[in-house]
Motif scaffolding. Structure first.
Motif, mmCIF file in Angstrom:
data_model
loop_
_atom_site.group_PDB
_atom_site.id
_atom_site.type_symbol
_atom_site.label_atom_id
_atom_site.label_comp_id
_atom_site.label_asym_id
_atom_site.label_seq_id
_atom_site.Cartn_x
_atom_site.Cartn_y
_atom_site.Cartn_z
ATOM 1 N N THR A 52 58.153 71.917 72.017
ATOM 2 C CA THR A 52 58.089 70.785 72.936
ATOM 3 C C THR A 52 56.641 70.299 73.005
ATOM 4 O O THR A 52 55.723 70.955 72.520
ATOM 5 C CB THR A 52 58.540 71.172 74.363
ATOM 6 N N VAL A 87 59.588 79.529 73.052
ATOM 7 C CA VAL A 87 59.440 78.097 73.307
ATOM 8 C C VAL A 87 57.952 77.779 73.191
ATOM 9 O O VAL A 87 57.135 78.308 73.958
ATOM 10 C CB VAL A 87 59.966 77.706 74.701
ATOM 11 N N LEU A 146 63.001 75.218 79.976
ATOM 12 C CA LEU A 146 63.739 75.877 78.905
ATOM 13 C C LEU A 146 63.678 77.397 79.038
ATOM 14 O O LEU A 146 64.657 78.100 78.795
ATOM 15 C CB LEU A 146 63.207 75.431 77.545
ATOM 16 N N ILE A 206 62.257 76.708 69.962
ATOM 17 C CA ILE A 206 62.176 75.294 70.319
ATOM 18 C C ILE A 206 60.704 74.917 70.453
ATOM 19 O O ILE A 206 59.903 75.675 71.001
ATOM 20 C CB ILE A 206 62.900 75.011 71.647
#
Length: 302
Positions: A226, A198, A235, A224
């Motif tokens: 962000t 992440v 997350l 992911i």
């Protein structure tokens, strides 16, 4: 020490006339008579031995080549005199007025709260105007004169900013509590590179991360992206991947109620320097100097 052959008032008349285009407008701007402006500029030309302005009937005035060369230095000298007066006023009356303070968005929750509380306690007459943003926007605000100081990472900053180190932050890994490496004393980024990651995709966090993995010769698998520090933690806690972060919250519980585990990195990775930055062309004011010294002494050690 030799006295100056001209006065700041004469320079003020000259700059006003050059910028406004007429002696009449310059006199109104300086709140004096047209005669005072004309005599002041004439005396300035006499002591410098050059003609600075051309008087054009029905067209106002225009700068001569010598005037064009002088105007920039004259503005700079008047600006320095204004800053000198402001600094003297601050010294005599104490710090007061507004102060524009910027902070990189992921740093602000860890730094600004405690700094603001203590700074306003020590300097109650200073009003802090806070701006949180990414580093490109904060750098632009500094160079445009919209901020006095910004707290940033010392990475990918433009020219024109002076930098004072205030803190170092060492990267760490964030894992979900049930991860297979959660019980290890340290974790390897090389081993984690096979798992989804992440990533906080905001400058310079992503560039800091890229420099780190390039130095280790690995290619992590981005799962992911962000722009939120807390969403990243959420997350990770729910098993979407691991993360590499710099800031360390006081709690390992996330907004979802799940937990995360903080682990030191086994490989040798360099710490990231956090700095207080301000425009190089803006001579450091008493407020800037005071805040930078204060930040270096009171920066929270998270």
């Amino acid at each position: 020490m030799h006295s100056s052959p001209f006065t700041l008032r004469q320079l003020e008349y000259f700059v006003a006339a050059a910028e406004l285009g007429t002696i009449t407008a310059a006199a109104q701007s300086c709140f004096v008579s047209q005669t005072a402006v004309s005599l002041g500029i004439a005396e300035l030309e006499r002591v410098l031995g050059v003609q600075l302005l051309m008087r054009q009937r029905a067209k106002g005035i225009a700068l001569t080549p010598a005037g064009r060369r002088l105007i920039r230095d004259a503005r700079a000298l008047l600006g320095e005199a204004e800053q000198l007066s402001a600094r003297a006023a601050e010294d005599s009356a104490g710090l007061s007025g507004s102060f524009g303070l910027g902070c990189f968005t992921t740093l602000s929750p860890f730094i600004l709260g405690s700094l603001m509380i203590e700074f306003t306690r020590q300097f109650p007459h200073v009003s802090l105007d806070i701006q949180e943003d990414d580093q490109p926007m904060l750098s632009e605000a500094l160079l445009a004169g919209n901020l006095d100081v910004a707290i940033l990472y010392d990475h990918l900053l433009p020219d024109g900013l002076d930098r004072v180190p205030v803190l170092e932050a060492r990267p760490h890994v964030l894992l979900p509590t049930g991860h297979s490496m959660a019980d290890q004393p340290t974790v390897s980024l090389v081993e984690l590179a096979r798992e989804p990651m992440v990533l906080i995709d905001v400058s310079p966090s992503r560039e800091n991360w890229a420099a780190m993995v390039n130095s280790l010769g690995i290619s992590p698998q981005i799962g992911i992206r962000t722009r939120s520090f807390e969403l990243t933690r959420c997350l990770v806690s729910e098993g979407f991947g691991y993360a590499v972060l710099l800031q360390r919250p006081m709690t390992t519980t996330t907004y979802t109620g799940s937990g995360v585990v903080v682990k030191e990195i086994r490989e040798d990775v360099a710490p990231r320097r956090i700095i207080a930055a301000y425009p190089s062309e803006l001579r450091s004011t008493k407020k800037i100097e005071t805040f930078v010294d204060f930040a270096r002494a009171h920066m929270p050690q998270h």
